[in-house]
Design a protein around this motif. Structure first.
Motif, short mmCIF file in Angstrom:
data_model
loop_
_atom_site.label_atom_id
_atom_site.label_comp_id
_atom_site.label_asym_id
_atom_site.label_seq_id
_atom_site.Cartn_x
_atom_site.Cartn_y
_atom_site.Cartn_z
N SER A 195 0.83 -1.20 0.00
CA SER A 195 0.00 0.00 0.00
C SER A 195 0.87 1.26 0.00
O SER A 195 0.63 2.19 -0.77
N MET A 209 -4.53 4.06 9.00
CA MET A 209 -4.94 3.47 7.73
C MET A 209 -6.28 4.03 7.28
O MET A 209 -6.49 4.33 6.10
N THR A 264 -4.95 -0.23 -0.14
CA THR A 264 -5.00 0.26 1.25
C THR A 264 -6.20 -0.35 1.97
O THR A 264 -6.08 -0.78 3.13
N LEU A 295 0.52 6.21 6.12
CA LEU A 295 0.99 4.84 5.87
C LEU A 295 2.39 4.63 6.45
O LEU A 295 2.68 3.56 6.99
#
Length: 196
Positions: free
Chosen positions: A75, A146, A184, A117
């Motif tokens: 991600s 997140m 994600t 992230l």
């Protein structure tokens, strides 16, 4: 004659040993691939999840923690490449003022998303062998960051709503942000699955 029998015996033993080792490795990678496939069933985009994580099956093996770390790294990698892409768009000449403003907003959103992230990756690394409430605290932080990253990724595309902004730039940004949002979302789903 005795030498050729001995050579044949040694070659046979080596072949059997290499076949046994190969079978063990195949079972291990098969188990890892199955673990990834089953785990990805908990995500919103299971095919993308399997595709993006299967490349790392040998390092994931069957470890939930390694699976989460790898999904998060994927991600982050996609978010960083999208950030670079959007940054390059901010330097284009001849873009309409509304598009330029939307691109600038997108850059800020993806920059924030990358920061969230990065914080998530750090938090997972810092939790070490935490247990109980300490473990839950770390996981809760990762889930919060997140979720914030997902919100930032979605907000960018919202800035391109309306027919006036339709075109190649909107389509390029939307495609990249959709992909980042999906990986994600998958990483967050895996954290939710294995975090508790």
């Amino acid at each position: 004659m005795a030498k050729s029998s001995l050579v044949w015996l040694l070659l046979s033993a080596l072949y059997i040993a290499s076949t046994a080792n190969s079978a063990s490795t195949t079972r291990s990678s098969s188990g890892a691939a199955n673990f990834i496939k089953v785990s990805c069933g908990a995500t919103a985009y299971p095919a993308l999840c399997v595709q993006s994580l299967s490349l790392y099956a040998s390092s994931i093996n069957q470890s939930p923690r390694q699976l989460i770390q790898t999904a998060l790294a994927v991600s982050l990698d996609k978010a960083q490449s999208t950030k670079t892409f959007v940054y390059k768009l901010t330097k284009f000449k001849g873009i309409k003022p509304r598009e330029k403003a939307a691109i600038k907003d997108c850059f800020e959103e993806i920059d924030d998303s990358v920061d969230m992230l990065v914080e998530s990756v750090k938090e997972l690394k810092n939790m070490g062998s935490s247990k109980g409430q300490d473990y839950q605290w770390h996981i809760s932080n990762v889930q919060t960051w997140m979720s914030a990253a997902l919100t930032d990724e979605n907000t960018c595309v919202d800035g391109f709503s309306g027919k006036a902004l339709d075109g190649r730039i909107k389509n390029s940004i939307k495609a990249r942000f959709d992909h980042v949002e999906r990986v994600t979302s998958n990483a967050l789903a895996l954290i939710n699955k294995y975090g508790y």
